[in-house]
Every structure is written in structure tokens, then in C-alpha cells.
Scaffold this active site. Structure first.
Site, PDB file in Angstrom:
ATOM      1  N   ASP A  86       0.881  -1.178   0.000  1.00 49.13           N
ATOM      2  CA  ASP A  86       0.000   0.000   0.000  1.00 49.13           C
ATOM      3  C   ASP A  86       0.911   1.218   0.000  1.00 49.13           C
ATOM      4  OD1 ASP A  86      -1.987   1.896   0.344  1.00 49.13           O
ATOM      5  OD2 ASP A  86      -2.998   0.814   1.953  1.00 49.13           O
ATOM      6  N   GLU A 276      -6.373  -1.382  -4.560  1.00 48.11           N
ATOM      7  CA  GLU A 276      -6.801   0.001  -4.331  1.00 48.11           C
ATOM      8  C   GLU A 276      -6.394   0.901  -5.489  1.00 48.11           C
ATOM      9  OE1 GLU A 276      -6.375   3.417  -0.821  1.00 48.11           O
ATOM     10  OE2 GLU A 276      -4.826   1.886  -1.051  1.00 48.11           O
TER      11      GLU A 276
END
Length: 290
Positions: A86, A276
């Protein structure tokens, strides 16, 4: 800052992340140190003209979020790991945020569950859509693969120097949410698991952010706060600090000056995948910037 300028900088930060994502993938393999990958990501963001919006998160297997290696960390990737990266970049506080899962084992369906959920969710986005619709689509797609969404992790808005802003975009269906507006910058972030579908905190904390500026007496605490000021409200890693000490950081957390982000791990020790993208909400769709 005008909305047009915010969008321009969001797109610029997104381009940086696209490059870094492609360059980091080959580095994630058994025997490579986690710290080496985290430092590569953060340094590459800087080389390309941005700043890390938060420390590179490397969450492995049951861990879902908030893991970053510590200074001098010798831990390595292992055969069979399912690795979530991330990463975020900002240009003058304007943030783009993205995540991928790299499978070093045999978890193709789990990876696809979060990736497909992300793709389907973005297809639903346009000005006026209710976030409840997005949550239902994410949950449906993940369950189609035989897994559960992680219900207490969400997508989120992005604002200057605020990496997690309203609205929260749930990864499961509800009756009613929030209507998205044209021009909003949001991160859609499905998590899928073969566990219970919920995360809890575990002890390790290497990521912090400035919560409130308050007077401190200790000389070491003053020096540390001076070092932290440049990150404003954005999260930083303990390993980024010259003057970091567990004692001083602990005192600042207890005093409400700093906020700690403990590692979040699946409560039933299930494996977790994540995908994401940051998008700009448009009248009739969504522009993917990452």
C-alpha cells in the site's frame, strides 16, 4: 487551492505511483528484505518528484494494514507469502493512494477477489451514486469468489494532507451511504479474506502521525517534534526520524501529541488480499489516476 489544481496534482502523484508500482513488483520475492522494498518505494517516490504520503505499508499473510519495517529490520519475504503493498505519494499535500497484492504462494482466487471487486466498484462510480451501492458491489464480488470482505477496513476520501478523509466507503452492503459529488477524490480499497472478515490490532507500531501540537518540556521531545513538523498531519515511520526513541515517542502518544497506528491483522488469522485505486469522481464515471 482550486479544485482544478488539486486534480492536476492528484494526477501527477498518481503517475508517480503507477511507475513505482511497476518497478517494485519484481523486487518482492523470497529472500529479499522488507526494508529494502520499503526504502526503494519511498526513495523512488522522492526521485520522481513527490513525497511519500505515508510509509510504505507491507502487510503479509494475515496482516492487512499498517505494517512497515523498522530501522535495521532484517525480516525477509518467504515462499508462500501473500504480500500487500500500500503506497501513497503527495505533491504539496495533494495525495494519491494505491495498493496491490503480490502472491508468492498459491492464492490466485483470493487476489482476484479484491482486484475484481475494485474493478466492478469503479464501474459503478459517477456523480450522485450512493456509496452503499459501491459497498454492495464489492461484497457481492468478493463473496462470488467464496471469500469475505473485511468489514472494518474501508475506502476513503482524500483531502490535502489528510490521507483518510470522509466519506468512508464500506466494503459491504448497507441500505444507505453518502452520495458522491463530481470532483471528489476518493480511494476505493477492497480487502478480501478467507478468515472471519474483520481485523484487530496487534502490538507492533512503527507508524505515527501528529495528532495535536501541545507544549512539551523534555528537550528530546522538543527535538523530535521539530523533526516531525514537516510531515504536518501525514503519517510517518519511526525509522524516518533521527531523534526517535521508544520512550519519547511513547510519552508523546500518552500525552495525545502523537497518534500510533498498530498493525491490523485478521482476527481469525485468515489470509488477506487488497487492491486500491485513487479516482476522481466525474459526472458520468470515474477517472482512475493510479
Amino acid at each position: 487551492m482550486e479544485l482544478e489544481e488539486i486534480h492536476e496534482k492528484t494526477i501527477e502523484a498518481g503517475k508517480i505511483l503507477k511507475t513505482v508500482k511497476e518497478e517494485v513488483k519484481p523486487l518482492v520475492k523470497p529472500g529479499v528484505k522488507l526494508l529494502e522494498v520499503a526504502e526503494f518505494v519511498e526513495n523512488r517516490i522522492r526521485e520522481l518528484g513527490g513525497e511519500p504520503a505515508f510509509p510504505c505499508n507491507i502487510s503479509i499473510n494475515s496482516d492487512a494494514a499498517h505494517f512497515t519495517p523498522k530501522k535495521g529490520d532484517t525480516r525477509e519475504f518467504n515462499e508462500g507469502d501473500i504480500v500487500k503493498l500500500d503506497i501513497g505519494a503527495h505533491i504539496e499535500g495533494i495525495i494519491a493512494d494505491t495498493a496491490i497484492t503480490i502472491d508468492l504462494g498459491d492464492n490466485d482466487d483470493l487476489v482476484k477477489a479484491s482486484e475484481n471487486a475494485l474493478k466492478r466498484a469503479i464501474e459503478e462510480i459517477h456523480a450522485g451514486v450512493d456509496t452503499a451501492v459501491i459497498g454492495r458491489v464489492i461484497e457481492s464480488e468478493i463473496r462470488e469468489f467464496g471469500f469475505r470482505p473485511v468489514v472494518n477496513l474501508t475506502g476513503h476520501g482524500l483531502l490535502p494532507y489528510i490521507a483518510h478523509a470522509p466519506p468512508s466507503i464500506l466494503n459491504y452492503g448497507t441500505e444507505r451511504g453518502v452520495k458522491l459529488e463530481e470532483g471528489m477524490v476518493i480511494a476505493i480499497e477492497p480487502f478480501a479474506t478467507d478468515g472471519a472478515g474483520k481485523v484487530g490490532e496487534r502490538g507492533e507500531t512503527e507508524i505515527f502521525s501528529l495528532k495535536a501540537i501541545r507544549p512539551v518540556r523534555m528537550k528530546k521531545a522538543k527535538a523530535l517534534l521539530k523533526e516531525i513538523e514537516k510531515y504536518k498531519t501525514l503519517p510517518f515511520a519511526k525509522r524516518w526520524l533521527e531523534n526517535a526513541s521508544d520512550i519519547v515517542i511513547g510519552q508523546l502518544v500518552r500525552a495525545g501529541v502523537l497518534r500510533g497506528y498498530p498493525v491490523l491483522t485478521e482476527i481469525a488469522k485468515g489470509l488477506v488480499s487488497q487492491a486500491e485505486h485513487t479516482v476522481i469522481v466525474e459526472e458520468d464515471g470515474a477517472r482512475i489516476v493510479t
